[in-house]
Design a protein around this motif. Structure first.
Motif, PDB file in Angstrom:
ATOM      1  N   PRO A  65       0.841  -1.216   0.000  1.00  0.00           N
ATOM      2  CA  PRO A  65       0.000   0.000   0.000  1.00  0.00           C
ATOM      3  C   PRO A  65       0.871   1.259   0.000  1.00  0.00           C
ATOM      4  O   PRO A  65       1.771   1.406   0.830  1.00  0.00           O
ATOM      5  N   GLY A  66       0.608   2.134  -0.911  1.00  0.00           N
ATOM      6  CA  GLY A  66       1.397   3.357  -1.018  1.00  0.00           C
ATOM      7  C   GLY A  66       2.761   3.156  -1.632  1.00  0.00           C
ATOM      8  O   GLY A  66       3.543   4.110  -1.731  1.00  0.00           O
ATOM      9  N   GLY A  67       3.053   1.928  -2.064  1.00  0.00           N
ATOM     10  CA  GLY A  67       4.372   1.648  -2.613  1.00  0.00           C
ATOM     11  C   GLY A  67       4.666   2.407  -3.887  1.00  0.00           C
ATOM     12  O   GLY A  67       5.828   2.770  -4.131  1.00  0.00           O
ATOM     13  N   ARG A  68       3.630   2.658  -4.680  1.00  0.00           N
ATOM     14  CA  ARG A  68       3.876   3.375  -5.938  1.00  0.00           C
ATOM     15  C   ARG A  68       4.392   4.785  -5.677  1.00  0.00           C
ATOM     16  O   ARG A  68       5.199   5.317  -6.445  1.00  0.00           O
ATOM     17  N   PHE A  69       3.921   5.408  -4.564  1.00  0.00           N
ATOM     18  CA  PHE A  69       4.388   6.760  -4.246  1.00  0.00           C
ATOM     19  C   PHE A  69       5.843   6.732  -3.783  1.00  0.00           C
ATOM     20  O   PHE A  69       6.629   7.624  -4.118  1.00  0.00           O
ATOM     21  N   LEU A  70       6.194   5.690  -3.009  1.00  0.00           N
ATOM     22  CA  LEU A  70       7.587   5.552  -2.586  1.00  0.00           C
ATOM     23  C   LEU A  70       8.492   5.307  -3.789  1.00  0.00           C
ATOM     24  O   LEU A  70       9.588   5.876  -3.887  1.00  0.00           O
ATOM     25  N   LEU A  71       8.026   4.455  -4.712  1.00  0.00           N
ATOM     26  CA  LEU A  71       8.824   4.162  -5.901  1.00  0.00           C
ATOM     27  C   LEU A  71       8.960   5.403  -6.774  1.00  0.00           C
ATOM     28  O   LEU A  71      10.040   5.684  -7.313  1.00  0.00           O
ATOM     29  N   GLY A  72       7.855   6.132  -6.919  1.00  0.00           N
ATOM     30  CA  GLY A  72       7.925   7.360  -7.703  1.00  0.00           C
ATOM     31  C   GLY A  72       8.876   8.372  -7.087  1.00  0.00           C
ATOM     32  O   GLY A  72       9.652   9.017  -7.801  1.00  0.00           O
ATOM     33  N   ALA A  73       8.830   8.491  -5.747  1.00  0.00           N
ATOM     34  CA  ALA A  73       9.744   9.406  -5.065  1.00  0.00           C
ATOM     35  C   ALA A  73      11.190   8.956  -5.253  1.00  0.00           C
ATOM     36  O   ALA A  73      12.090   9.782  -5.451  1.00  0.00           O
ATOM     37  N   ALA A  74      11.414   7.634  -5.180  1.00  0.00           N
ATOM     38  CA  ALA A  74      12.761   7.111  -5.389  1.00  0.00           C
ATOM     39  C   ALA A  74      13.240   7.418  -6.806  1.00  0.00           C
ATOM     40  O   ALA A  74      14.396   7.800  -7.016  1.00  0.00           O
ATOM     41  N   GLY A  75      12.348   7.244  -7.783  1.00  0.00           N
ATOM     42  CA  GLY A  75      12.707   7.540  -9.163  1.00  0.00           C
ATOM     43  C   GLY A  75      13.059   9.002  -9.360  1.00  0.00           C
ATOM     44  O   GLY A  75      14.052   9.334 -10.025  1.00  0.00           O
ATOM     45  N   LEU A  76      12.250   9.889  -8.765  1.00  0.00           N
ATOM     46  CA  LEU A  76      12.546  11.319  -8.867  1.00  0.00           C
ATOM     47  C   LEU A  76      13.864  11.646  -8.170  1.00  0.00           C
ATOM     48  O   LEU A  76      14.620  12.509  -8.626  1.00  0.00           O
ATOM     49  N   GLY A  77      14.133  10.940  -7.051  1.00  0.00           N
ATOM     50  CA  GLY A  77      15.405  11.136  -6.361  1.00  0.00           C
ATOM     51  C   GLY A  77      16.583  10.740  -7.225  1.00  0.00           C
ATOM     52  O   GLY A  77      17.607  11.438  -7.269  1.00  0.00           O
ATOM     53  N   VAL A  78      16.448   9.599  -7.920  1.00  0.00           N
ATOM     54  CA  VAL A  78      17.518   9.154  -8.817  1.00  0.00           C
ATOM     55  C   VAL A  78      17.731  10.172  -9.938  1.00  0.00           C
ATOM     56  O   VAL A  78      18.871  10.508 -10.288  1.00  0.00           O
ATOM     57  N   VAL A  79      16.614  10.681 -10.491  1.00  0.00           N
ATOM     58  CA  VAL A  79      16.724  11.687 -11.555  1.00  0.00           C
ATOM     59  C   VAL A  79      17.427  12.940 -11.039  1.00  0.00           C
ATOM     60  O   VAL A  79      18.285  13.520 -11.719  1.00  0.00           O
ATOM     61  N   ALA A  80      17.068  13.361  -9.806  1.00  0.00           N
ATOM     62  CA  ALA A  80      17.687  14.561  -9.233  1.00  0.00           C
ATOM     63  C   ALA A  80      19.183  14.357  -9.018  1.00  0.00           C
ATOM     64  O   ALA A  80      19.993  15.233  -9.362  1.00  0.00           O
ATOM     65  N   VAL A  81      19.557  13.208  -8.442  1.00  0.00           N
ATOM     66  CA  VAL A  81      20.980  12.931  -8.208  1.00  0.00           C
ATOM     67  C   VAL A  81      21.732  12.827  -9.532  1.00  0.00           C
ATOM     68  O   VAL A  81      22.849  13.335  -9.678  1.00  0.00           O
ATOM     69  N   ALA A  82      21.101  12.164 -10.521  1.00  0.00           N
ATOM     70  CA  ALA A  82      21.734  12.032 -11.830  1.00  0.00           C
ATOM     71  C   ALA A  82      21.900  13.395 -12.493  1.00  0.00           C
ATOM     72  O   ALA A  82      22.933  13.681 -13.111  1.00  0.00           O
ATOM     73  N   GLY A  83      20.869  14.242 -12.351  1.00  0.00           N
ATOM     74  CA  GLY A  83      20.970  15.581 -12.912  1.00  0.00           C
ATOM     75  C   GLY A  83      22.088  16.381 -12.272  1.00  0.00           C
ATOM     76  O   GLY A  83      22.819  17.117 -12.950  1.00  0.00           O
ATOM     77  N   TYR A  84      22.254  16.208 -10.953  1.00  0.00           N
ATOM     78  CA  TYR A  84      23.337  16.916 -10.272  1.00  0.00           C
ATOM     79  C   TYR A  84      24.700  16.380 -10.704  1.00  0.00           C
ATOM     80  O   TYR A  84      25.666  17.141 -10.818  1.00  0.00           O
ATOM     81  N   ALA A  85      24.770  15.061 -10.956  1.00  0.00           N
ATOM     82  CA  ALA A  85      26.023  14.484 -11.445  1.00  0.00           C
ATOM     83  C   ALA A  85      26.396  15.105 -12.790  1.00  0.00           C
ATOM     84  O   ALA A  85      27.565  15.465 -13.025  1.00  0.00           O
TER      85      ALA A  85
END
Length: 273
Positions: free
Chosen positions: A150-170
């Motif tokens: 339950p609510g896992g899709r929001f956690l996964l989406g947040a994780a994905g956005l986090g990866v995008v943010a870190v990758a963008g900073y790289a």
């Protein structure tokens, strides 16, 4: 370490921990290991571009190491080096950057914590692969597990956005040259300093570009709420290879990741400490 002024007793103690010769050596080993993993990913990406298959992500690269005779020993050394990097980043996040205004200090602390998470996840993957002797993992991938909760899709989406943010900073670090503060190039000479900076610009930009694709797939899986949706860097590279210009783009990305691997060797040699 940075040149920040550390005046508090706790900060002085932390400075001594970070500057300990053993920790410094392990951190340099960890940087070399980090580069080795990305060099193997680059090789596997070329194999995908040429239609030879393989798993072009960190787990696949580590499994390739574990398949060799002394590979498991090497992987445990990798784990030790990465754990040292995690410890150094956490201490830096807690006690570093004290001479900066609060906004730059907050930004650098966030970067330290993000890097600690990246190194910790890779250390865990390396430990799991070493313990299993390079065998294919039989457990359900974490994205699929999250989508089943339950609510896992929001956690996964947040994780994905986090990866995008870190990758963008790289990628930003590569384009702007912000990685320069991680280096101590005193005594390196002009030619070597220019070489290291050029390698860093290309390598960090390529690294960010590759992992933007990986984070994007996590977000797509979360939006579609599909546990069967392929995720991760391996899926991103394989998906890219199916497009008309995909193989050529993969070769370019692989070359960039190989450059990043070479850069990490210089980073290990000229690490600011």
């Amino acid at each position: 370490m940075t040149d920040d002024t550390v005046s508090e007793p706790g900060g002085v103690a932390a400075q001594r921990v970070v500057d300990h010769p053993v920790l410094d050596v392990l951190a340099r080993v960890g940087l070399v290991a980090y580069g080795l993993v990305h060099l193997l990913i680059a090789v596997l990406a070329v194999r995908i571009a040429l239609g030879a298959g393989g798993q072009a992500d960190k787990a696949g690269a580590l499994q390739a190491v574990a398949a060799t005779g002394a590979g498991r020993v090497v992987l445990w050394l990798v784990v030790g080096g990465l754990v040292a990097l995690v410890a150094e980043r956490l201490v830096q996040a807690a006690f570093g950057h004290r001479g900066l205004p609060w906004v730059p200090r907050l930004r650098r602390t966030a970067v330290d914590l993000a890097e600690a998470v990246v190194y910790a996840l890779l250390a865990k993957t390396a430990a799991d692969v070493a313990a299993d002797g390079g065998a294919e993992p039989s457990s359900t991938p974490l994205p699929s597990l999250l989508l089943g909760q339950p609510g896992g899709r929001f956690l996964l989406g947040a994780a994905g956005l986090g990866v995008v943010a870190v990758a963008g900073y790289a990628a930003y670090r590569g384009i702007s040259g912000a990685f320069r503060r991680d280096l101590d190039l005193r005594g390196a000479g002009l030619r070597r300093s220019l070489l290291v900076m050029r390698l860093g610009r290309v390598g960090w930009t390529a690294l960010g570009s590759a992992y933007v694709l990986s984070g994007g797939l996590l977000v797509i899986a979360a939006v579609q709420h599909d546990p069967a949706q392929p995720t991760g860097l391996d899926a991103a590279l394989k998906g890219l290879s199916r497009h008309a210009v995909g193989p050529a783009v993969l070769i370019v990305l692989a070359a960039g990741l190989a450059v990043f691997a070479v850069y990490t060797l210089f980073h290990a040699r000229h690490r600011a400490g």
